[in-house]
Design a protein around this motif. Sequence first.
Motif, PDB file in Angstrom:
ATOM      1  N   PRO A 268       0.803  -1.238   0.000  1.00 57.46           N
ATOM      2  CA  PRO A 268       0.000   0.000   0.000  1.00 57.46           C
ATOM      3  C   PRO A 268       0.837   1.289   0.000  1.00 57.46           C
ATOM      4  O   PRO A 268       0.685   2.098  -0.931  1.00 57.46           O
ATOM      5  N   PRO A 269       1.739   1.516   0.976  1.00 55.38           N
ATOM      6  CA  PRO A 269       2.475   2.790   0.905  1.00 55.38           C
ATOM      7  C   PRO A 269       3.398   2.873  -0.305  1.00 55.38           C
ATOM      8  O   PRO A 269       3.625   3.970  -0.828  1.00 55.38           O
ATOM      9  N   TYR A 270       3.879   1.725  -0.732  1.00 51.52           N
ATOM     10  CA  TYR A 270       4.787   1.736  -1.878  1.00 51.52           C
ATOM     11  C   TYR A 270       4.044   2.085  -3.168  1.00 51.52           C
ATOM     12  O   TYR A 270       4.533   2.863  -3.999  1.00 51.52           O
ATOM     13  N   PHE A 271       2.830   1.595  -3.304  1.00 47.09           N
ATOM     14  CA  PHE A 271       2.032   1.969  -4.473  1.00 47.09           C
ATOM     15  C   PHE A 271       1.684   3.454  -4.447  1.00 47.09           C
ATOM     16  O   PHE A 271       1.655   4.113  -5.481  1.00 47.09           O
ATOM     17  N   VAL A 272       1.397   3.965  -3.260  1.00 45.97           N
ATOM     18  CA  VAL A 272       1.051   5.390  -3.158  1.00 45.97           C
ATOM     19  C   VAL A 272       2.257   6.236  -3.574  1.00 45.97           C
ATOM     20  O   VAL A 272       2.134   7.181  -4.362  1.00 45.97           O
ATOM     21  N   ALA A 273       3.435   5.884  -3.067  1.00 47.19           N
ATOM     22  CA  ALA A 273       4.632   6.645  -3.431  1.00 47.19           C
ATOM     23  C   ALA A 273       4.867   6.562  -4.930  1.00 47.19           C
ATOM     24  O   ALA A 273       5.185   7.571  -5.578  1.00 47.19           O
ATOM     25  N   GLY A 274       4.677   5.382  -5.505  1.00 48.67           N
ATOM     26  CA  GLY A 274       4.863   5.221  -6.945  1.00 48.67           C
ATOM     27  C   GLY A 274       3.870   6.047  -7.738  1.00 48.67           C
ATOM     28  O   GLY A 274       4.196   6.612  -8.784  1.00 48.67           O
ATOM     29  N   LEU A 314      12.450  12.369  -4.493  1.00 49.10           N
ATOM     30  CA  LEU A 314      12.082  11.788  -3.195  1.00 49.10           C
ATOM     31  C   LEU A 314      11.238  10.532  -3.377  1.00 49.10           C
ATOM     32  O   LEU A 314      11.561   9.466  -2.843  1.00 49.10           O
ATOM     33  N   THR A 315      10.153  10.656  -4.161  1.00 49.18           N
ATOM     34  CA  THR A 315       9.255   9.501  -4.289  1.00 49.18           C
ATOM     35  C   THR A 315       9.922   8.380  -5.074  1.00 49.18           C
ATOM     36  O   THR A 315       9.706   7.209  -4.770  1.00 49.18           O
ATOM     37  N   VAL A 319      10.283   4.585  -3.789  1.00 45.07           N
ATOM     38  CA  VAL A 319       9.906   3.413  -4.583  1.00 45.07           C
ATOM     39  C   VAL A 319      11.109   2.475  -4.726  1.00 45.07           C
ATOM     40  O   VAL A 319      10.993   1.258  -4.547  1.00 45.07           O
ATOM     41  N   GLY A 320      12.267   3.057  -5.008  1.00 46.93           N
ATOM     42  CA  GLY A 320      13.462   2.232  -5.154  1.00 46.93           C
ATOM     43  C   GLY A 320      13.804   1.491  -3.870  1.00 46.93           C
ATOM     44  O   GLY A 320      14.165   0.304  -3.897  1.00 46.93           O
ATOM     45  N   MET A 358      13.861  -0.712 -13.211  1.00 45.11           N
ATOM     46  CA  MET A 358      14.844  -0.310 -12.210  1.00 45.11           C
ATOM     47  C   MET A 358      15.606   0.928 -12.654  1.00 45.11           C
ATOM     48  O   MET A 358      15.807   1.869 -11.879  1.00 45.11           O
ATOM     49  N   SER A 359      16.027   0.956 -13.910  1.00 44.82           N
ATOM     50  CA  SER A 359      16.836   2.097 -14.330  1.00 44.82           C
ATOM     51  C   SER A 359      15.976   3.361 -14.405  1.00 44.82           C
ATOM     52  O   SER A 359      16.418   4.424 -13.995  1.00 44.82           O
ATOM     53  N   CYS A 360      14.758   3.241 -14.912  1.00 46.05           N
ATOM     54  CA  CYS A 360      13.931   4.451 -15.062  1.00 46.05           C
ATOM     55  C   CYS A 360      13.452   4.979 -13.712  1.00 46.05           C
ATOM     56  O   CYS A 360      13.309   6.180 -13.533  1.00 46.05           O
ATOM     57  N   ASN A 361      13.162   4.103 -12.770  1.00 52.16           N
ATOM     58  CA  ASN A 361      12.550   4.564 -11.521  1.00 52.16           C
ATOM     59  C   ASN A 361      13.549   4.828 -10.421  1.00 52.16           C
ATOM     60  O   ASN A 361      13.368   5.733  -9.615  1.00 52.16           O
ATOM     61  N   LEU A 362      14.563   4.024 -10.353  1.00 49.10           N
ATOM     62  CA  LEU A 362      15.512   4.189  -9.255  1.00 49.10           C
ATOM     63  C   LEU A 362      16.754   4.950  -9.706  1.00 49.10           C
ATOM     64  O   LEU A 362      17.206   5.861  -9.041  1.00 49.10           O
ATOM     65  N   PHE A 363      17.274   4.602 -10.857  1.00 49.95           N
ATOM     66  CA  PHE A 363      18.569   5.155 -11.257  1.00 49.95           C
ATOM     67  C   PHE A 363      18.446   6.573 -11.835  1.00 49.95           C
ATOM     68  O   PHE A 363      19.048   7.506 -11.308  1.00 49.95           O
ATOM     69  N   PHE A 364      17.662   6.737 -12.884  1.00 46.63           N
ATOM     70  CA  PHE A 364      17.654   8.040 -13.572  1.00 46.63           C
ATOM     71  C   PHE A 364      17.236   9.213 -12.679  1.00 46.63           C
ATOM     72  O   PHE A 364      17.865  10.271 -12.735  1.00 46.63           O
TER      73      PHE A 364
END
Lengths: 486, 420
Positions: A268-274, A314-315, A319-320, A358-364
Amino acid sequence: MSTASTEKTLAYTADFHDEAPLVTGDLTFHDITEIVSVHTEKKTPLAWYGAFSLALSGLMIMIIMIAYLFWNGTGVWGLNNPVGWGYAIVNFVFWVGIGHAGTLISAILFLFRQQWRTGINRSAEAMTIFAVICALVFPGIHVGRIWAAYWMLPIPNQMDMWPQFKSPLLWDVFAVSTYFTVSLVFWYVGMIPDIATLRDRATSKIRRRVMGVLSMGWTGANRHWRNYEKAYLLLAALATPLVLSVHSVVSFDFAVSIVPGWHTTIFPPYFVAGAIFSGFAMVVTLAIVARHVYAVKNIVTIDHLEKMNIIILLTGSIVGFAYITEFFIAWYSGVQYEQYAFTNRMFGPYAWAYWTMMSCNLFFPQFFWIKKLRRSIPFMFVISILVNVGMWFERFVIVVSSLHRDYLPSSWDYYTPTIVDILTFVGTFGLFFTLYLLFLRFLPQVAMSEVKGVMPQADPHFYDHAGDGHVAEHSVEVSPENEQPN
Amino acid sequence: MSQTVKRSNPLMWLIDPLQPTASQADPVYRFKWSQMAWMLPLAIGIAGLVISAVGWATDSRQFFFSYLIGWSFCLSLALGGYFFVIIQHLTKARWSVVIRRIPEALIWSFPLLAILGIPIVLGMHDLYHWTHLELIDPTSEFYDPVIAGKASYLNTPFFFARMAFYFLVWTWISFKLYTLSLRQDVDPDPSIPKQQRKISAIGLPLGAVTTAFGGMDLLMTLDPHWFSTIFGVYFFAGSFMSIMAVIALVAMILQRNGMLRGVITTEHYQDLGKFLFGFMVFWAYIAFSQYMLIWYANLPEETIFYRHRLEHGWEVFSAILLIFHFIIPFFILVGRWAKRILPVLAFMCVWMLVVHWFDIFWIVAPVLHGDHAMMSLYDVSAWLGVFGVFIGAFMYRLSRHALVPQRDPRLHKSLSFTNT
């Protein structure tokens, strides 16, 4: 000691400027009205028609694909056994996620007294509503027996066919429709003073009538403002938990099951942050284009974009971190199915989707640690699009990679979307941009009254240069322009 | 370090890394109270620790669990303060400047907490089932393949290494946040706000990772079979809620004793109350998410956590947690009045701190008393012990410096702040 230190403090404070003005270019109230209103009043530019026909073509594709689906059934999609949930759910979650930024900006940032929100809240709320409409297409069409779709609603019928209240899919119907309703009301209530401005500026009778009805008799009276602000605060308080609840319920669709990779408590919190992450990326994408095309660069400044990029950073990092926690706990749990699901995501047949995500959401987004990059328009434009690519793939990874290899190895399969899947998804962008272009054409895309409220002129002491409680002589000279209402 | 702020000697450094700067404080912001302010809590704390020491001698297993509850409670408050200060800097918050010194003084508790953690180190074998080496020995009759599979993470040297890393991070970031702010009191170096933001930006991701894993390491691994990905967020939610209660209570106590009158106003309390309410609801949201998902999926390896807390009398404790940590405070704190009538707010702050302790108790105690629900005297004495020493050191720190970051450039905006 104290006097000296107080003086020192004052001198120090006076030199302290780290907050850029929210509106640049030395604009007056009337300038704001002009800049924003003119786009709804001028003759429709040719470029708008061009963009609109493109969007409408996209919408047509979607309608044709849905008609084709209804005629033939869900067999035209790439679904197989075990991947019974494919593009439809991925797209639904993708669009609902995008629809989170608007209400976050208008409700949560309002409660947090973040005044910069005024520059972007109107267009972000519009984006929210249109994104939720795009999302709502999919639960409606994916049921297969389309004539029974109304069974999702808890309406009594003679067959005693009641919805399954234990199913999170039903909770979704309630959560998303509540969110849609409240967001719509919030958007509309916030727009009333601005529609009244358009009514007062209207030159044609029909326009005055239409805007007059929409502005609900707004006169700008003291009592109107008082009620309006009370309503706005209450709606913000009501909308705040909804921002969290909607995507939490969406995450329940997966997390209540026992499918490895779906069932984990962080969902739940992870989906909200995403959702906030993707929503802000979409706001940045749209704002960059709109501020350029509609010349609102003084209202949607580079500082606004930078602040949104910080929220993306931040978000994205939240998510990462959730990805890493999930991965760690999958190992830590000692459950071999969980462990397999996560190794399979990374190295299995859908590894390409996993590493895109992973690269688009966490890295970039980590590039936004660098101030220069988060203030560079071309750079943030690219990142904002990459984020949404990444967030679409996140849903794809969750849905498809978890399903395609379940507990029964004999039924493992590889899911490939058909052209109908892909074109339906492309078509929703047509629906989205059709609505968004209509909004840009007919409604004030910036909350004029709210922007004026955060300008220095809104300070009651603004014209009191001498500090004696009297307005200085030169500032009372009202130019004919300034006499206009609003 | 500027010339005007001097470092303390190494022993004193554990309590306060800087020598007093109160003489340079504006009289309005000075600590004007007797030494009782810190000696009383310290005395209560020592008394609590002495009583608990009896427990150590007579019933060491009970003592270790009770001590872990009290110590984790204080750690969670310090972590709540850590995030509070960081968020104020990162958002360039104006409203909170007048109350920021309270959490700033609180976060220099990490060195003291590290020392107070010694009993936990000594009680590892009693507290943490996974420290039993026979569980991971394939030839032993107690061999547990699940725990053996986690041995590369759940082993004593790595546990200590992780704890050392967490405390190093927390101490380092807190040192920067605390000393930068004190330095600003006497030396208005215009670069300080930027330095504060910079260290906050580093502290936020580091703090998030260390708090989440710290919470899991200390509390979740008490039951080494059980796992929940949301556990770190759960620990954070309770911590961040509690710091609001601490700040509001300390501010009210200072004001009752004649300090900061007219500096901290109802407006600031209302904002603290809003956050207290907001994060109480956030805690409930996280707790519900964890419970509902585990209940719904009904997998034995996950439901075991709740099963232990829903039988043998623990179901009463679970119901109390739900009712007193969420339902009743929700209806009280939702109103504007509860945040602006200070006696009501004070009452609710004490309430929320007690239930936060109860929350940690509810996580820890059923591991020890799985077969019958009970609360021990040592649960209370160890809590008062650690908490008393923790608060005593904090009040002592507070008394040595200005009570407000007196040269913060946003101070005047905080002083004139009103809720509209």
